[in-house]
Write a protein that holds these residues in place. Sequence first.
Motif, PDB file in Angstrom:
ATOM      1  N   VAL A  80     -34.903  30.685  21.078  1.00  0.00           N
ATOM      2  CA  VAL A  80     -35.670  30.651  22.327  1.00  0.00           C
ATOM      3  C   VAL A  80     -36.914  29.785  22.213  1.00  0.00           C
ATOM      4  O   VAL A  80     -37.848  29.906  23.004  1.00  0.00           O
ATOM      5  CB  VAL A  80     -36.055  32.073  22.792  1.00  0.00           C
ATOM      6  N   THR A  81     -36.940  28.886  21.227  1.00  0.00           N
ATOM      7  CA  THR A  81     -38.019  27.906  21.160  1.00  0.00           C
ATOM      8  C   THR A  81     -38.050  27.102  22.465  1.00  0.00           C
ATOM      9  O   THR A  81     -37.008  26.732  23.000  1.00  0.00           O
ATOM     10  CB  THR A  81     -37.792  26.948  19.973  1.00  0.00           C
ATOM     11  N   ARG A  82     -39.233  26.837  22.971  1.00  0.00           N
ATOM     12  CA  ARG A  82     -39.343  26.189  24.281  1.00  0.00           C
ATOM     13  C   ARG A  82     -38.841  24.745  24.262  1.00  0.00           C
ATOM     14  O   ARG A  82     -38.370  24.243  25.276  1.00  0.00           O
ATOM     15  CB  ARG A  82     -40.797  26.229  24.769  1.00  0.00           C
ATOM     16  N   VAL A  83     -38.948  24.060  23.119  1.00  0.00           N
ATOM     17  CA  VAL A  83     -38.486  22.674  23.023  1.00  0.00           C
ATOM     18  C   VAL A  83     -36.990  22.681  22.720  1.00  0.00           C
ATOM     19  O   VAL A  83     -36.573  23.146  21.658  1.00  0.00           O
ATOM     20  CB  VAL A  83     -39.240  21.918  21.917  1.00  0.00           C
ATOM     21  N   PRO A  84     -36.144  22.179  23.641  1.00  0.00           N
ATOM     22  CA  PRO A  84     -34.685  22.293  23.455  1.00  0.00           C
ATOM     23  C   PRO A  84     -34.181  21.708  22.145  1.00  0.00           C
ATOM     24  O   PRO A  84     -33.324  22.297  21.489  1.00  0.00           O
ATOM     25  CB  PRO A  84     -34.122  21.533  24.667  1.00  0.00           C
ATOM     26  N   ASP A  85     -34.713  20.526  21.748  1.00  0.00           N
ATOM     27  CA  ASP A  85     -34.207  19.870  20.544  1.00  0.00           C
ATOM     28  C   ASP A  85     -34.534  20.633  19.267  1.00  0.00           C
ATOM     29  O   ASP A  85     -33.944  20.362  18.213  1.00  0.00           O
ATOM     30  CB  ASP A  85     -34.763  18.446  20.446  1.00  0.00           C
ATOM     31  N   MET A  86     -35.477  21.561  19.342  1.00  0.00           N
ATOM     32  CA  MET A  86     -35.833  22.344  18.170  1.00  0.00           C
ATOM     33  C   MET A  86     -34.946  23.576  18.008  1.00  0.00           C
ATOM     34  O   MET A  86     -35.024  24.266  16.990  1.00  0.00           O
ATOM     35  CB  MET A  86     -37.305  22.772  18.248  1.00  0.00           C
ATOM     36  N   ARG A  87     -34.111  23.847  19.013  1.00  0.00           N
ATOM     37  CA  ARG A  87     -33.212  24.995  18.903  1.00  0.00           C
ATOM     38  C   ARG A  87     -32.022  24.637  18.022  1.00  0.00           C
ATOM     39  O   ARG A  87     -31.547  23.504  18.060  1.00  0.00           O
ATOM     40  CB  ARG A  87     -32.719  25.428  20.291  1.00  0.00           C
ATOM     41  N   PRO A  88     -31.521  25.592  17.255  1.00  0.00           N
ATOM     42  CA  PRO A  88     -30.337  25.315  16.433  1.00  0.00           C
ATOM     43  C   PRO A  88     -29.100  25.171  17.305  1.00  0.00           C
ATOM     44  O   PRO A  88     -29.079  25.569  18.471  1.00  0.00           O
ATOM     45  CB  PRO A  88     -30.238  26.553  15.542  1.00  0.00           C
ATOM     46  N   SER A  89     -28.067  24.578  16.752  1.00  0.00           N
ATOM     47  CA  SER A  89     -26.771  24.562  17.447  1.00  0.00           C
ATOM     48  C   SER A  89     -26.094  25.910  17.253  1.00  0.00           C
ATOM     49  O   SER A  89     -26.472  26.697  16.382  1.00  0.00           O
ATOM     50  CB  SER A  89     -25.887  23.449  16.873  1.00  0.00           C
ATOM     51  N   MET A  90     -25.052  26.179  18.040  1.00  0.00           N
ATOM     52  CA  MET A  90     -24.355  27.454  17.893  1.00  0.00           C
ATOM     53  C   MET A  90     -23.596  27.521  16.573  1.00  0.00           C
ATOM     54  O   MET A  90     -23.426  28.599  16.003  1.00  0.00           O
ATOM     55  CB  MET A  90     -23.415  27.692  19.066  1.00  0.00           C
ATOM     56  N   ASP A  91     -23.140  26.387  16.065  1.00  0.00           N
ATOM     57  CA  ASP A  91     -22.529  26.386  14.729  1.00  0.00           C
ATOM     58  C   ASP A  91     -23.522  26.889  13.693  1.00  0.00           C
ATOM     59  O   ASP A  91     -23.176  27.663  12.788  1.00  0.00           O
ATOM     60  CB  ASP A  91     -22.063  24.976  14.360  1.00  0.00           C
ATOM     61  N   GLU A  92     -24.772  26.430  13.825  1.00  0.00           N
ATOM     62  CA  GLU A  92     -25.802  26.862  12.877  1.00  0.00           C
ATOM     63  C   GLU A  92     -26.149  28.333  13.067  1.00  0.00           C
ATOM     64  O   GLU A  92     -26.413  29.049  12.092  1.00  0.00           O
ATOM     65  CB  GLU A  92     -27.050  25.981  13.049  1.00  0.00           C
ATOM     66  N   VAL A  93     -26.138  28.792  14.309  1.00  0.00           N
ATOM     67  CA  VAL A  93     -26.415  30.217  14.564  1.00  0.00           C
ATOM     68  C   VAL A  93     -25.333  31.090  13.926  1.00  0.00           C
ATOM     69  O   VAL A  93     -25.635  32.113  13.302  1.00  0.00           O
ATOM     70  CB  VAL A  93     -26.502  30.487  16.084  1.00  0.00           C
ATOM     71  N   VAL A  94     -24.073  30.677  14.067  1.00  0.00           N
ATOM     72  CA  VAL A  94     -22.979  31.428  13.440  1.00  0.00           C
ATOM     73  C   VAL A  94     -23.189  31.508  11.935  1.00  0.00           C
ATOM     74  O   VAL A  94     -23.025  32.574  11.322  1.00  0.00           O
ATOM     75  CB  VAL A  94     -21.617  30.768  13.760  1.00  0.00           C
ATOM     76  N   LYS A  95     -23.578  30.398  11.342  1.00  0.00           N
ATOM     77  CA  LYS A  95     -23.792  30.374   9.887  1.00  0.00           C
ATOM     78  C   LYS A  95     -24.953  31.281   9.495  1.00  0.00           C
ATOM     79  O   LYS A  95     -24.883  32.015   8.498  1.00  0.00           O
ATOM     80  CB  LYS A  95     -24.061  28.947   9.420  1.00  0.00           C
ATOM     81  N   MET A  96     -26.025  31.248  10.288  1.00  0.00           N
ATOM     82  CA  MET A  96     -27.193  32.075   9.951  1.00  0.00           C
ATOM     83  C   MET A  96     -26.867  33.564  10.039  1.00  0.00           C
ATOM     84  O   MET A  96     -27.265  34.346   9.170  1.00  0.00           O
ATOM     85  CB  MET A  96     -28.366  31.717  10.873  1.00  0.00           C
ATOM     86  N   ILE A  97     -26.136  33.951  11.083  1.00  0.00           N
ATOM     87  CA  ILE A  97     -25.765  35.368  11.200  1.00  0.00           C
ATOM     88  C   ILE A  97     -24.787  35.746  10.095  1.00  0.00           C
ATOM     89  O   ILE A  97     -24.859  36.826   9.517  1.00  0.00           O
ATOM     90  CB  ILE A  97     -25.163  35.668  12.589  1.00  0.00           C
ATOM     91  N   GLY A  98     -23.860  34.828   9.774  1.00  0.00           N
ATOM     92  CA  GLY A  98     -22.926  35.082   8.687  1.00  0.00           C
ATOM     93  C   GLY A  98     -23.630  35.210   7.346  1.00  0.00           C
ATOM     94  O   GLY A  98     -23.305  36.080   6.533  1.00  0.00           O
ATOM     95  N   ASP A  99     -24.630  34.339   7.105  1.00  0.00           N
ATOM     96  CA  ASP A  99     -25.406  34.425   5.865  1.00  0.00           C
ATOM     97  C   ASP A  99     -26.181  35.729   5.804  1.00  0.00           C
ATOM     98  O   ASP A  99     -26.350  36.317   4.732  1.00  0.00           O
ATOM     99  CB  ASP A  99     -26.381  33.250   5.764  1.00  0.00           C
ATOM    100  N   LEU A 100     -26.662  36.171   6.954  1.00  0.00           N
ATOM    101  CA  LEU A 100     -27.381  37.448   7.014  1.00  0.00           C
ATOM    102  C   LEU A 100     -26.487  38.576   6.547  1.00  0.00           C
ATOM    103  O   LEU A 100     -26.893  39.439   5.768  1.00  0.00           O
ATOM    104  CB  LEU A 100     -27.849  37.673   8.449  1.00  0.00           C
ATOM    105  N   ARG A 101     -25.227  38.559   6.981  1.00  0.00           N
ATOM    106  CA  ARG A 101     -24.304  39.618   6.584  1.00  0.00           C
ATOM    107  C   ARG A 101     -23.993  39.551   5.098  1.00  0.00           C
ATOM    108  O   ARG A 101     -23.964  40.561   4.411  1.00  0.00           O
ATOM    109  CB  ARG A 101     -22.985  39.501   7.373  1.00  0.00           C
ATOM    110  N   SER A 102     -23.753  38.330   4.568  1.00  0.00           N
ATOM    111  CA  SER A 102     -23.423  38.210   3.154  1.00  0.00           C
ATOM    112  C   SER A 102     -24.627  38.542   2.292  1.00  0.00           C
ATOM    113  O   SER A 102     -24.514  39.159   1.241  1.00  0.00           O
ATOM    114  CB  SER A 102     -22.926  36.796   2.842  1.00  0.00           C
ATOM    115  N   SER A 103     -25.812  38.147   2.754  1.00  0.00           N
ATOM    116  CA  SER A 103     -27.034  38.476   2.020  1.00  0.00           C
ATOM    117  C   SER A 103     -27.234  39.973   1.970  1.00  0.00           C
ATOM    118  O   SER A 103     -27.613  40.538   0.944  1.00  0.00           O
ATOM    119  CB  SER A 103     -28.238  37.800   2.697  1.00  0.00           C
TER     120      SER A 103
END
Length: 627
Positions: free
Chosen positions: A583-606
């Motif tokens: 929800v960063t206000r600058v659109p280009d600073m937001r991650p892609s959904m591929d990156e979001v999937v990876k971050m949530i997946g890493d959270l689970r493995s961590s």
Amino acid sequence: MKNPKKLHFLVVVTITLVLQYLCVANGNLSSDAQALLEFASSVPHVRKLNWNSTLPICTSWVGITCNDEGTRVIAIHLPGHGLFGPIPKNSIGKLDALRILSLRSNFLNGTLPTDVLSLPSLQFLYLQNNDFSGDISTPLSPQLSILDLSFNSFSGNIPRTLNNLTRLTSLNLQFNSFTGPVPELNLTRLRFLNVSHNSLNGSIPSSLNEFPVSSFSGNSLCGPPLSACASSAPHYAPNSPGNKHNKKLSIGVIVAIAIGCFLLIVLLAVCLCCFLKKKDEDSVGELTVKAVPPGKNEKSDDFGSGVQAAEKNKLVFFEGSSYNFDLEDLLRASAEVLGKGSYGTAYKAILDESTTVVVKRVREIGVAKKDFEQHIEFVGRLGRHPNIVPLCAYYYSKDEKLLVYEYMITGSLSALLHGNRGIGRTPLDWETRVKISLGAAKGLSHIHSEGGSKFTHGNIKSSNILLSADFNGCISDLGLAPLMNFSPGKSRYIGYYAPEVFETQKFTQKSDVYSFGVLLLELLTGKSPLPSSGHDEVVDLPRWVRSVVREEWTAEVFDEELMKHPHVEEEMVQMLQIGLACVTRVPDMRPSMDEVVKMIGDLRSSDSEHRDSSEDNRSKGSNAQTP
């Protein structure tokens, strides 16, 4: 007599040296304890540390590890402890025997004290997912092997002094605000590098071009492994003096070439338009559809010219659908209203004991029939994913447009999250919420990657996340936004929309990411970004979360139903960081959904690796690289 005297002297000297060593060791451990107490008293924290001078530091203090001799503190592990504010000087920086410092996934901010970065024995530094700022020009510990400063607000140039860290194997600086070029790094042991999503520019040094594209994306960089840098135009020397005939001939040739190029461009443009038109026509035929045979009450093709022929208005099923009913069966089915949304009304239609579907009656279609059919057929193909609610069939006539979906028996995330909170309610536990968010993220990632760079969902919200029987999150209402005459400013769901949507009146993939970030905050807080009953004001959930975090009241952020579950605070803080990144206000600073999937997946493995040990992590004398 000499031998006994000599023996006595040696015993006295030995005892003196041992006592002196014990005093020094005890003094060092005492000074370590005092430095830690100074840190604990200056930094607010949500979770109790249980640091008390009356308890033995090496065996009873949470997150503290001592060496084998029990004389010095060598590791601090406090991930996700709800630590707030800056790290004070002369606290952790006094622990000159410290090898591992892990303060990841907290709410620490401000600049890093110079005495922390330059600790002489520090080998592993994990400060990711905080809000540190300022530059890192301070000399770093030459013993560093892993340095993770990702997901902070560091700025300035990436220091060239990193070349002094000859033992460095992993450097993670992604999602910060670093500027300038990427420095040449000649580190022979470096195996992992990520400087993505900063404000870096220039060409990537040749010493780093063996790292993948993902290490550098989200910047203004060029050169391998990214696209080549734009080379300057070749410089030609002016024509040398010659006879005038040659000079005039050159001008004539240039004019002829210019005219020829112009005609060639026009010809190519005409050919391209014809190709694209043919491709659009062909794409409709890529989907094989089957139609239910006309019912016995349908009118024949030669019916009056003023009425659309029934053959043109039949219920069209997508290839692979297992349903077998016609439009009359659907219209006769027992139906109940499931809800009214932005794009129409959804009904639960029960055709028989084994067949239940959802029928969406859409309104305000802003495209012609041919465009509607082409678009819906494309959506039908795109929706073949386990985390997208399948579109089974559609019906189009002048006065009626129907979409038929599979029925998801568990209902919507909105209903489960904000439904009855009284006695008898079964709350959504943390494991289920993470599973739902990961499934929804995978569905949206598929939409973005397979639908093309300009294809968006445009209406991500909790009521459009439907749940399978085993609580997998599935995206619904795929592909409806482009069909509607829809103004974001008039919707009651504006709490999910990115700020730029109101300015441009257009949805983008980055605005989808913002909406998904609001969804994550909704899952974490239990609060809806919609007007509540009796109130017209929309909750700006991202602003509210930021304000609470800024005031150091993290316990007020999370849903009280989640606070009842032990050992999930670290994961919740990490998920909060992911949501705030979206929800960063600058659109280009937001991650892609591929990156979001990876971050949530890493959270689970961590979590699977660290859940049991993150509370105290007391493996004696360990040099492990566990953050």
